[in-house]
Every structure is written in C-alpha cells, then in structure tokens.
Write a protein that holds these residues in place. Structure first.
Motif: not given
Length: 114
Positions: A79-88
C-alpha cells in the motif's frame, strides 16, 4: 505473523511531495482494508486515510483531503501514500496497518521544514 514495513519518509520542504510505501505480510492482504496513520510528537496517533478491499474505494481525514492519495497493490501486498503540497503540520511518524489493526510496524519519519 502480521508485519508491516514502512519506508519512504524523508525531510522535505513545505509544498513538496513524498511517496510512502508499506510492505505487508502474514495475512490475507486482499481481504482487508488498509490504512495509513500518523503520530506527531506529543500527539495521539491519528487516521490519515483508508483504502478498502472492495473497489479500492478511499476515504481521508479532512486535514489531508485533496493532497494525499492512498493506493494498494494486492498482487504485491503493498500500500502506498502519495503526499503532495506538504505542510509543516504533516510532520509525523507514518504507519500503515490493516482494519481492524494488528501489531504496528516501526513507521517512517516525515519531516516538513524549510
């Protein structure tokens, strides 16, 4: 026994992207919904999102909706998690697990900072 091995965490600047991966073993992967959780320092572990075993439907926490995407590969028990527009505020240790959850893996650290 049931095992989860998470990988892909890193230090990334705000606005950046990361893709986390999770290798699962020890159970009939395709029969279970799979979730990503995260735990920030001093906070409780929280659900990030879930991908279901039927039709691969997904649901997400409001805090990540529209930015994160969960996907699964039943052929490879992954299973994968694509994370975009990451924030602190996305900084945390990220874990994957099945639903209902089993023993936790070691997680993978994601740090969002300039």
């Amino acid at each position: 026994q049931v095992q989860f091995v998470e990988s892909g965490g890193d230090l990334v600047q705000p606005g950046g992207s990361l893709r986390l991966s999770c290798a699962a073993s020890g159970f009939a992967f395709s029969y279970y919904p799979m979730s990503w959780y995260r735990q920030a320092p001093g906070k409780e572990r929280e659900l990030v999102g879930t991908v279901y075993n039927t039709r691969h439907a997904t649901k997400y926490a409001d805090s990540v909706k529209g930015r994160f995407t969960i996907s699964r590969d039943n052929a490879n028990n992954a299973v994968s998690l694509q994370m975009n527009s990451l924030k602190p505020e996305d900084t945390a240790v990220y874990y994957c697990n099945r639903e209902p959850f089993a023993a936790w893996g070691q997680g993978t650290q994601v740090t969002v900072s300039s």
